[in-house]
Design a protein around this motif. Structure first.
Motif, short mmCIF file in Angstrom:
data_model
loop_
_atom_site.label_atom_id
_atom_site.label_comp_id
_atom_site.label_asym_id
_atom_site.label_seq_id
_atom_site.Cartn_x
_atom_site.Cartn_y
_atom_site.Cartn_z
N ALA A 139 -20.26 -47.97 -8.79
CA ALA A 139 -19.06 -47.33 -9.34
C ALA A 139 -19.20 -47.25 -10.85
O ALA A 139 -19.52 -48.25 -11.51
N ARG B 297 -17.44 -45.96 -14.55
CA ARG B 297 -16.26 -45.47 -15.27
C ARG B 297 -16.77 -44.76 -16.53
O ARG B 297 -17.44 -45.34 -17.38
N LEU B 298 -16.42 -43.45 -16.62
CA LEU B 298 -16.90 -42.61 -17.72
C LEU B 298 -16.08 -42.86 -18.99
O LEU B 298 -15.00 -43.49 -18.92
N GLY C 198 -12.34 -42.18 -18.98
CA GLY C 198 -11.55 -42.95 -18.04
C GLY C 198 -11.74 -42.58 -16.59
O GLY C 198 -11.22 -43.26 -15.68
N LYS C 199 -12.42 -41.52 -16.28
CA LYS C 199 -12.65 -41.08 -14.92
C LYS C 199 -13.66 -41.99 -14.25
O LYS C 199 -14.61 -42.42 -14.87
N ARG C 200 -13.41 -42.31 -12.96
CA ARG C 200 -14.27 -43.19 -12.20
C ARG C 200 -15.06 -42.38 -11.19
O ARG C 200 -14.53 -41.48 -10.52
N ARG D 222 -18.10 -42.67 -8.05
CA ARG D 222 -18.90 -43.49 -7.13
C ARG D 222 -20.10 -42.67 -6.69
O ARG D 222 -19.97 -41.50 -6.32
N HIS E 2 -22.18 -35.50 -15.69
CA HIS E 2 -20.80 -35.69 -16.15
C HIS E 2 -20.63 -35.53 -17.67
O HIS E 2 -19.55 -35.09 -18.10
N VAL F 194 -19.18 -54.62 -15.76
CA VAL F 194 -17.78 -54.98 -16.06
C VAL F 194 -17.66 -56.48 -16.25
O VAL F 194 -17.11 -56.95 -17.25
N ASN G 286 -20.74 -52.27 -10.64
CA ASN G 286 -19.53 -51.73 -11.27
C ASN G 286 -19.84 -51.59 -12.76
O ASN G 286 -19.92 -52.59 -13.49
N VAL H 291 -19.70 -49.47 -16.74
CA VAL H 291 -18.85 -48.77 -17.72
C VAL H 291 -19.76 -48.05 -18.69
O VAL H 291 -20.73 -48.63 -19.20
N GLU I 133 -20.21 -46.31 -22.31
CA GLU I 133 -19.63 -46.31 -23.67
C GLU I 133 -20.55 -45.51 -24.59
O GLU I 133 -21.77 -45.72 -24.62
#
Length: 518
Positions: free
Chosen positions: A425, A427-428, A431-433, A435, A455, A484, A509, A511, A513
């Motif tokens: 998973a 998270r861009l 804020g869009k997630r 999978r 993306h 995360v 999971n 993230v 940045e």
């Protein structure tokens, strides 16, 4: 006769005890007409060293000789005894050969005693005297070195350190100092003359007003007079001359003369005839009497021609000469007369010089402005060239980046089977997630390429695109991927597979940045 010669030969051999051949002995006796006495002398002269060694046996030989030659032998024996302590007869002009005799015991004692006394004299008299003289010399050096600076501080403008036979500027300063000493002049203030930038204002600091002599060489004085088109007054004297002091008192330091020089802004240069430069100046202007005053100014030679009057270039000329003592009124009258005669022409020359200087300065300013303009244009063209180059580099980089993104998007792996998939998973930054299932055999870089090409960049692939990796292009991702919890960075790695990373396999999971610098 033959028997007598044999007897003489035998006597010669017994007396001289010589070892030379008999034939040479007979030849020696025949050369002196068989005279035994002359033959012996001749032998000692011809063979001095051999005779010196054989002399010890002569006395014994004379005692054993025959009775017939007893008188001669006794005479020669006495001759040897008398000469035994002196010398052996030698050839004319040669040095006598003396016997080497050892000095007596008394002589050696006296010699040793004298040498010991001499050593004691040097030790107890000369050495203390030398040490005392060195101490006195050091004390005198310390005293003089301490007193002289104190005296110079008490009278700072009275004493000057001037090198003899120095450059012309030092000669000029020495002349000024001697001039002040000659009139008994002292400074009124504590200001240092050398700190004032003007060449002709040092006299303002003195109690007795005097001419403002230039502190420079004669050639520099000529340069100043010619550059500014000014009058130049030369003064040469001798301190030993009988009229020097009277001329200085009556003329040079008189108020009328000082007013005339300063009102007309006349440069004045002075020198002593003992100095080499002043002596050369006196010879140049054929000075016959001292003290001497001479006025110099720029003059031109006018030559009338059919087309008009032609003028030569301005040159410095001697227009007035005052030699020997003259009263102040007569000196001023002569100077004023020549000043009134030549000053109008000098004023026109000065105006021309000033105009030329202004034109020269204007041209210099124009040239400087032109150079500045060229420099600015050159800098502007360089800046424009740099901007264009940067734009071309940016355009080329953007084109290569776009080609790489299209190529990389075309090479993304499809969704794997569930048994070989790693469920991640993401998270861009907006804020869009998302999978997505990644093949566990894929590299970690596959995650970065998926986020970059799918993306973060809207890249569309058309049929006309050539999907090849750009040669020489090294793509840099402008974002980082973190777990995360616990927060750890998932580094881009083309060698490590997803299955070998516990951060993303079997479930992850993450993230995304963006880098702050991008």
């Amino acid at each position: 006769m033959f028997l007598e010669q044999e007897e003489i030969l035998e006597q010669f051999q017994n007396i001289s005890n010589c070892q030379i051949p008999v034939s040479e002995q007979i030849a020696l006796l025949e050369s002196v007409n068989w005279n035994l006495e002359l033959a012996l002398i001749q032998y000692w002269q011809l063979y001095p060293r051999r005779a010196n060694f054989e002399r010890r046996d002569v006395n014994m030989a004379t005692e054993n000789s025959s009775n017939g030659a007893s008188n001669q032998r006794s005479w020669f024996s006495s001759f040897f005894r008398n000469t035994e302590q002196t010398y052996v007869p030698l050839m004319p002009g040669s040095f006598p050969i003396t016997e080497e005799r050892q000095p007596s015991k008394l002589h050696r004692m006296v010699n040793t005693t004298f040498k010991w006394l001499l050593d004691q004299l040097v030790l107890f008299v000369v050495v203390p005297l030398y040490v005392l003289l060195r101490i006195l010399g050091l004390a005198l050096l310390v005293v003089v070195g301490g007193i002289v600076p104190i005296i110079m501080k008490l009278h700072p403008n009275r004493y000057h350190v001037i090198r003899k036979n120095a450059d012309p500027a030092d000669m000029a300063r020495r002349f000024i100092v001697n001039f002040d000493d000659l009139i008994g002049n002292v400074s009124r203030g504590d200001a240092d003359e050398e700190e004032t930038g003007d060449l002709i204002n040092q006299a303002d600091m003195m109690e007795i007003q005097r001419p403002d002599f230039l502190e420079c060489s004669y050639s520099h004085a000529l340069h100043f007079a010619k550059k500014d088109a000014r009058w130049l007054l030369l003064y040469i004297h001798s301190e030993d001359h009988q009229d020097t002091k009277n001329f200085i008192q009556d003329v040079l330091i008189s108020s009328e003369f000082l007013h005339f020089v300063r009102e007309k802004q006349i440069l004045i240069w002075g020198g002593d005839i003992k100095d080499s430069e002043a002596y050369q100046v006196a010879n140049q202007f054929k000075v016959t009497r001292l003290p001497f005053l001479g006025m110099l100014c720029l003059t031109v030679n006018e030559t009338p021609t059919a087309s008009g009057v032609q003028q030569s270039d301005p040159i410095l000329s001697m227009v007035c000469k005052i030699q020997g003592y003259m009263p102040s009124a007569q000196v001023l009258a002569k100077l004023q007369k020549n000043y009134n005669k030549f000053n109008p022409k000098l004023e026109s020359i000065r105006a021309d010089v000033q105009r030329l200087q202004i034109d020269r300065q204007t041209r210099q300013l124009q040239d400087q402005a032109y150079e500045n303009s060229l420099r600015r244009d050159r800098m502007r063209r360089m800046e424009e060239a740099l901007v264009q180059r940067d734009r071309r580099e940016q355009t080329r980089a953007a084109t290569l980046r776009e080609k790489w993104l299209k190529w990389r998007k075309s090479t993304l792996l499809p969704d794997p089977e569930p048994a070989n998939a790693a469920r991640i998973a993401i998270r861009l930054p907006d804020g869009k997630r998302v999978r997505h299932n990644f093949d566990k055999t894929a590299k970690i870089e596959e995650i970065y390429a998926f986020v970059e090409c799918t993306h973060l960049n809207d890249v569309e692939i058309s049929d006309s695109d050539t999907l090849e990796r750009p040669i020489g292009y090294d793509h840099q991702y402008n974002f980082d991927v973190y777990t995360v919890y616990p927060r750890e960075k998932v580094a881009v790695d083309d060698e490590l597979s997803i299955a070998d990373s516990q951060q993303v396999y079997p479930d992850g999971n993450l993230v995304v940045e963006l880098n702050s610098e991008n």
